[in-house]
Scaffold this motif. Structure first.
Motif, PDB file in Angstrom:
ATOM      1  N   ARG A  32      19.088 -21.423   8.598  1.00 23.92           N
ATOM      2  CA  ARG A  32      18.996 -19.985   9.410  1.00 23.92           C
ATOM      3  C   ARG A  32      20.412 -19.558   9.559  1.00 23.92           C
ATOM      4  NH1 ARG A  32      15.033 -22.084  14.042  1.00 23.92           N
ATOM      5  NH2 ARG A  32      13.148 -22.272  12.817  1.00 23.92           N
ATOM      6  N   ALA A  33      21.210 -20.425   9.754  1.00 24.82           N
ATOM      7  CA  ALA A  33      22.606 -20.086  10.307  1.00 24.82           C
ATOM      8  C   ALA A  33      23.425 -19.608   8.834  1.00 24.82           C
ATOM      9  CB  ALA A  33      23.365 -21.323  10.324  1.00 24.82           C
ATOM     10  N   VAL A  34      23.013 -20.240   7.833  1.00 25.85           N
ATOM     11  CA  VAL A  34      23.448 -19.902   6.291  1.00 25.85           C
ATOM     12  C   VAL A  34      23.131 -18.705   6.033  1.00 25.85           C
ATOM     13  CG1 VAL A  34      23.616 -20.532   3.905  1.00 25.85           C
ATOM     14  CG2 VAL A  34      24.059 -22.246   5.555  1.00 25.85           C
ATOM     15  N   SER A  35      21.750 -18.280   6.409  1.00 22.92           N
ATOM     16  CA  SER A  35      21.089 -16.925   5.955  1.00 22.92           C
ATOM     17  C   SER A  35      21.767 -15.969   6.752  1.00 22.92           C
ATOM     18  CB  SER A  35      19.531 -17.312   6.075  1.00 22.92           C
ATOM     19  OG  SER A  35      19.084 -15.770   5.929  1.00 22.92           O
ATOM     20  N   LEU A  36      21.995 -16.279   7.970  1.00 20.97           N
ATOM     21  CA  LEU A  36      22.773 -14.932   8.820  1.00 20.97           C
ATOM     22  C   LEU A  36      24.234 -14.774   8.357  1.00 20.97           C
ATOM     23  CD1 LEU A  36      21.056 -15.588  12.222  1.00 20.97           C
ATOM     24  CD2 LEU A  36      20.603 -13.994  10.547  1.00 20.97           C
ATOM     25  N   ALA A  37      24.825 -16.134   8.000  1.00 18.07           N
ATOM     26  CA  ALA A  37      26.253 -15.711   7.451  1.00 18.07           C
ATOM     27  C   ALA A  37      26.426 -14.850   6.133  1.00 18.07           C
ATOM     28  CB  ALA A  37      26.870 -17.316   7.341  1.00 18.07           C
ATOM     29  N   ARG A  38      25.402 -15.145   5.483  1.00 17.63           N
ATOM     30  CA  ARG A  38      25.213 -14.127   4.045  1.00 17.63           C
ATOM     31  C   ARG A  38      24.816 -12.692   4.558  1.00 17.63           C
ATOM     32  NH1 ARG A  38      22.432 -18.677   1.064  1.00 17.63           N
ATOM     33  NH2 ARG A  38      24.252 -19.977   0.174  1.00 17.63           N
ATOM     34  N   TRP A  39      23.995 -12.373   5.708  1.00 16.92           N
ATOM     35  CA  TRP A  39      23.625 -11.371   6.141  1.00 16.92           C
ATOM     36  C   TRP A  39      24.671 -10.564   6.548  1.00 16.92           C
ATOM     37  CZ3 TRP A  39      22.949 -10.416  11.649  1.00 16.92           C
ATOM     38  CH2 TRP A  39      22.291  -9.365  11.903  1.00 16.92           C
ATOM     39  N   ALA A  40      25.729 -11.153   6.939  1.00 19.25           N
ATOM     40  CA  ALA A  40      26.967 -10.592   7.558  1.00 19.25           C
ATOM     41  C   ALA A  40      27.797 -10.052   6.475  1.00 19.25           C
ATOM     42  CB  ALA A  40      27.690 -11.311   8.485  1.00 19.25           C
ATOM     43  N   LYS A  41      27.537 -10.118   5.162  1.00 16.54           N
ATOM     44  CA  LYS A  41      28.177  -9.597   4.222  1.00 16.54           C
ATOM     45  C   LYS A  41      28.383  -8.178   4.400  1.00 16.54           C
ATOM     46  CE  LYS A  41      28.731  -9.381  -0.783  1.00 16.54           C
ATOM     47  NZ  LYS A  41      27.959  -9.860  -2.080  1.00 16.54           N
ATOM     48  N   GLY A  42      29.910  -7.641   4.335  1.00 10.61           N
ATOM     49  CA  GLY A  42      30.108  -6.377   4.582  1.00 10.61           C
ATOM     50  C   GLY A  42      30.463  -6.149   5.991  1.00 10.61           C
ATOM     51  N   GLY A  43      30.131  -6.917   6.738  1.00  8.70           N
ATOM     52  CA  GLY A  43      30.786  -6.846   8.182  1.00  8.70           C
ATOM     53  C   GLY A  43      29.892  -6.244   9.239  1.00  8.70           C
ATOM     54  N   ILE A  44      29.761  -6.844  10.448  1.00  9.14           N
ATOM     55  CA  ILE A  44      29.002  -6.393  11.426  1.00  9.14           C
ATOM     56  C   ILE A  44      29.709  -6.432  12.596  1.00  9.14           C
ATOM     57  CG2 ILE A  44      26.809  -6.995  13.048  1.00  9.14           C
ATOM     58  CD1 ILE A  44      25.928  -8.536  10.578  1.00  9.14           C
ATOM     59  N   ARG A  45      29.735  -5.173  13.422  1.00 13.51           N
ATOM     60  CA  ARG A  45      30.345  -5.284  14.768  1.00 13.51           C
ATOM     61  C   ARG A  45      29.445  -5.909  15.929  1.00 13.51           C
ATOM     62  NH1 ARG A  45      31.120   0.468  12.696  1.00 13.51           N
ATOM     63  NH2 ARG A  45      33.400   0.584  12.686  1.00 13.51           N
ATOM     64  N   VAL A  46      30.381  -6.936  16.589  1.00 14.85           N
ATOM     65  CA  VAL A  46      29.706  -7.768  17.428  1.00 14.85           C
ATOM     66  C   VAL A  46      30.697  -7.864  18.851  1.00 14.85           C
ATOM     67  CG1 VAL A  46      28.887  -9.423  15.718  1.00 14.85           C
ATOM     68  CG2 VAL A  46      30.899  -9.737  16.502  1.00 14.85           C
ATOM     69  N   GLY A  47      30.214  -8.477  19.871  1.00 13.74           N
ATOM     70  CA  GLY A  47      30.882  -8.756  21.055  1.00 13.74           C
ATOM     71  C   GLY A  47      32.005  -9.453  20.781  1.00 13.74           C
ATOM     72  N   ALA A  48      33.043  -9.546  22.061  1.00 16.86           N
ATOM     73  CA  ALA A  48      34.093 -10.154  21.988  1.00 16.86           C
ATOM     74  C   ALA A  48      34.381 -11.859  21.565  1.00 16.86           C
ATOM     75  CB  ALA A  48      34.750  -9.959  23.319  1.00 16.86           C
ATOM     76  N   GLY A  49      33.107 -12.570  22.030  1.00 21.79           N
ATOM     77  CA  GLY A  49      32.838 -13.847  21.713  1.00 21.79           C
ATOM     78  C   GLY A  49      31.929 -13.985  20.449  1.00 21.79           C
ATOM     79  N   GLY A  50      31.900 -12.915  19.582  1.00 20.58           N
ATOM     80  CA  GLY A  50      31.167 -12.972  18.419  1.00 20.58           C
ATOM     81  C   GLY A  50      29.613 -12.846  18.614  1.00 20.58           C
ATOM     82  N   GLU A  51      28.964 -12.408  19.546  1.00 24.47           N
ATOM     83  CA  GLU A  51      27.488 -12.270  19.838  1.00 24.47           C
ATOM     84  C   GLU A  51      27.068 -11.056  19.285  1.00 24.47           C
ATOM     85  OE1 GLU A  51      29.581 -10.619  23.489  1.00 24.47           O
ATOM     86  OE2 GLU A  51      29.846 -12.174  22.221  1.00 24.47           O
ATOM     87  N   LEU A  52      25.928 -11.112  18.875  1.00 22.21           N
ATOM     88  CA  LEU A  52      25.111 -10.089  18.245  1.00 22.21           C
ATOM     89  C   LEU A  52      24.865  -9.198  19.611  1.00 22.21           C
ATOM     90  CD1 LEU A  52      22.786 -11.598  15.681  1.00 22.21           C
ATOM     91  CD2 LEU A  52      24.845 -10.394  15.336  1.00 22.21           C
ATOM     92  N   LEU A  53      24.813  -7.797  19.324  1.00 23.94           N
ATOM     93  CA  LEU A  53      24.612  -6.689  20.521  1.00 23.94           C
ATOM     94  C   LEU A  53      23.198  -6.052  20.236  1.00 23.94           C
ATOM     95  CD1 LEU A  53      28.121  -5.715  20.772  1.00 23.94           C
ATOM     96  CD2 LEU A  53      26.867  -7.459  22.274  1.00 23.94           C
ATOM     97  N   GLY A  54      22.548  -5.403  21.180  1.00 25.31           N
ATOM     98  CA  GLY A  54      21.538  -4.500  21.202  1.00 25.31           C
ATOM     99  C   GLY A  54      20.436  -4.817  20.224  1.00 25.31           C
ATOM    100  N   ASP A  55      20.092  -4.114  19.322  1.00 23.59           N
ATOM    101  CA  ASP A  55      18.862  -4.232  18.323  1.00 23.59           C
ATOM    102  C   ASP A  55      19.403  -5.301  17.076  1.00 23.59           C
ATOM    103  OD1 ASP A  55      17.411  -2.705  19.770  1.00 23.59           O
ATOM    104  OD2 ASP A  55      17.544  -1.000  18.552  1.00 23.59           O
ATOM    105  N   GLN A  56      20.774  -5.681  17.108  1.00 24.47           N
ATOM    106  CA  GLN A  56      20.985  -6.560  16.084  1.00 24.47           C
ATOM    107  C   GLN A  56      20.401  -7.784  16.118  1.00 24.47           C
ATOM    108  OE1 GLN A  56      25.411  -6.919  16.936  1.00 24.47           O
ATOM    109  NE2 GLN A  56      25.753  -5.461  15.410  1.00 24.47           N
ATOM    110  N   LEU A  57      20.168  -8.580  17.182  1.00 23.34           N
ATOM    111  CA  LEU A  57      19.113  -9.557  17.400  1.00 23.34           C
ATOM    112  C   LEU A  57      17.873  -9.413  16.831  1.00 23.34           C
ATOM    113  CD1 LEU A  57      19.806 -11.289  20.867  1.00 23.34           C
ATOM    114  CD2 LEU A  57      20.015 -12.310  18.577  1.00 23.34           C
TER     115      LEU A  57
END
Length: 509
Positions: A32-57
């Motif tokens: 799952r971790a590797v899959s989400l790392a690939r999902w982030a290709k192109g960049g995702i705006r996140v919180g200051a600690g790197g957390e997913l926000l809002g509907d991103q989860l």
């Protein structure tokens, strides 16, 4: 303890690195971790600690194909792991770039992109895969030692002496972070010890360990025969904590875990739970696995070994001594290798050499009159039992050797040779003393003591005047062997004769 006084774990046989890497690649959390790392290709705006926000989860959970009430929590866990082990890089946001829909502008202050570890993970070999998995395992071991947040909040806010927001120091938490970490470390180390010897000779994997047995090994002192009610209550508390911890670790692939059957808690009630968890007295018709069973997988053994090595604990691997000379090999395995591990190491040592030359070297190293020499000769006899006919010349060369001639005759006879010269009476009794001396190296377990007693009884019954003959044997351990017979022989008269013979043997020295 080994020679440098560092703690030592039992020797372990691990699968090849490639097999371990395949297991790591199949572990749910890393997948799952590797899959989400690939999902982030192109960049995702996140919180200051790197957390997913809002509907991103929700989007992350959908990307992983997760459904149900735990979907978001599992997605958040996988994303956080990806960040923690650098599968995802977090950098300060660059508003000028368009990285897709932005969540709350006040919260989205960083940018997540695939990290360098993901590129290495995708293009490198087994060792790099395992390095990433080790990071995942280490993070989850730390998480497992943390308290359940719902329980922590309940403790903070509920009941007398609860949390007063106006006075943060008012809360008294029954939680010791170091104690929690030590409990899990000890549980993993005990699992390692309990399973390390099961596959030394390439046999089936170790069976699962009932959770009450593991908890008892942590909560009840070894010298206690009958646990007290307080000890049983502690066993139950440890079981409940381990149940939480192993649930957290299972997605890493380090453990296979069947949790405690929650119906047991309902059936027994909290007050009766302690007695029901007694590891020594389960109901005859009860399925012990309902109390939870756990097995450390080969990947888990690898992970625990890495953690222990990082903490300064020596955790040898079977085969790592194969480059030593025979004399050095015996010196190393004498220190902290139980017999099964010693035999496994000897098997690996012979396997990387030409068999005949290897056996000659082992036999030469087995000679001697030091305390461990009988043990070396016994190990040679045991390991050579499975050797092929190609090593026969090495055994024939030592037929007349005072120290090795007996074991050489045993091997030749067991392998069908019909021209083996009969041993002299002196050789028979010398070999008898040597065999007993080998058994007495180290502390005997209860089972070993019973085996030695039966061997003693058979020899004394078989040979008339046994003790009168044995005390004269010119072996360095004759007196010690006779003294042991005086302690261990089940027949009082024979034991008395053994003690007298030991005294006479001492007088010869």
């Amino acid at each position: 303890m080994n020679g440098d006084d560092h703690p030592t774990l039992p020797p372990l046989r691990l699968p090849p690195e490639a097999e371990l890497a395949r297991a790591a690649l199949a572990s749910p959390l890393l997948v799952r971790a590797v899959s989400l790392a690939r999902w982030a290709k192109g960049g995702i705006r996140v919180g200051a600690g790197g957390e997913l926000l809002g509907d991103q989860l929700l989007s992350a959970a959908e990307h992983l194909g997760l459904e149900g009430e735990d979907a978001r929590a599992l997605a958040a866990e996988a994303w956080n792991i990806a960040v923690d082990v650098d599968l995802v890089d977090i950098v300060e946001d660059e508003p000028a770039e368009d990285y897709g829909p932005m969540p709350d502008a006040d919260e989205a202050v960083a940018l997540a992109t695939p990290g360098e570890e993901l590129e290495a993970f995708d293009t490198s070999g087994p060792s790099d895969v395992l390095a990433v998995w080790e990071g995942v395992f280490g993070v989850m071991v730390g998480d497992a030692a943390m308290p359940n947040m719902e329980d922590l909040l309940e403790e903070l806010t509920g009941g007398e002496g609860g949390f007063d927001p106006q006075n943060p120091d008012s809360a008294e938490l029954d939680w010791d972070p170091q104690a929690e970490a030590d409990l899990l470390d000890s549980a993993l180390a005990n699992l390692y010890v309990l399973t390390a010897s099961e596959n030394l000779m390439g046999e089936d994997p170790a069976p699962p360990i009932p959770l009450p047995v593991l908890a008892s090994s942590l909560a009840v002192p070894e010298d206690v025969e009958e646990p007290t009610e307080e000890m049983l209550a502690e066993v139950s508390a440890v079981m409940m904590r381990l149940d939480d911890q192993f649930r957290i670790l299972e997605p890493t692939g380090a453990v296979e875990y069947r949790p405690i059957d929650e119906e047991l808690l309902v059936e027994a009630g909290e007050e009766d739970w302690a007695g029901s968890a007694d590891p020594d007295s389960p109901d005859e018709d009860e399925d012990v696995s309902r109390y939870g069973v756990v097995r450390l997988t080969p990947l888990g053994q690898y992970g625990v070994r890495q953690l222990m090595e990082d903490e300064g604990v020596h955790a040898p691997l079977v085969g790592e001594l194969s480059g030593l000379e025979a004399q050095e090999l015996f010196g190393e395995i004498a220190d902290h290798y139980p017999e099964p591990a010693a035999l496994a190491e000897l098997t690996e040592w012979i396997a990387v050499r030409e068999p005949l030359a290897a056996v000659r070297e082992l036999l030469a190293a087995a000679r001697g009159e030091d305390e461990l020499a009988p043990w070396r000769r016994l190990l040679c006899q045991q390991i050579l039992a499975a050797a092929g006919q190609e090593v026969e010349p090495a055994l024939r060369e030592v037929l007349e050797d005072e120290q090795l001639g007996g074991l050489a005759r045993v091997w030749l006879a067991e392998h069908g040779a019909d021209d083996v010269p009969p041993p002299s009476e002196d050789m028979v009794f010398w070999l008898t003393v040597d065999t007993f001396a080998a058994q007495l190296v180290g502390e005997l377990t209860e089972e070993q003591s019973l085996e030695v007693q039966e061997l003693m009884r058979g020899l004394v019954d078989q040979h008339s005047g046994f003790f009168e003959r044995v005390w004269r044997v010119p072996h360095p351990a004759t007196a010690e062997v006779l003294e042991a017979m005086g302690r261990l022989h089940p027949d009082r008269q024979a034991a008395k004769e053994a003690r007298k013979a030991a005294h006479r043997a001492r007088s010869l020295g």
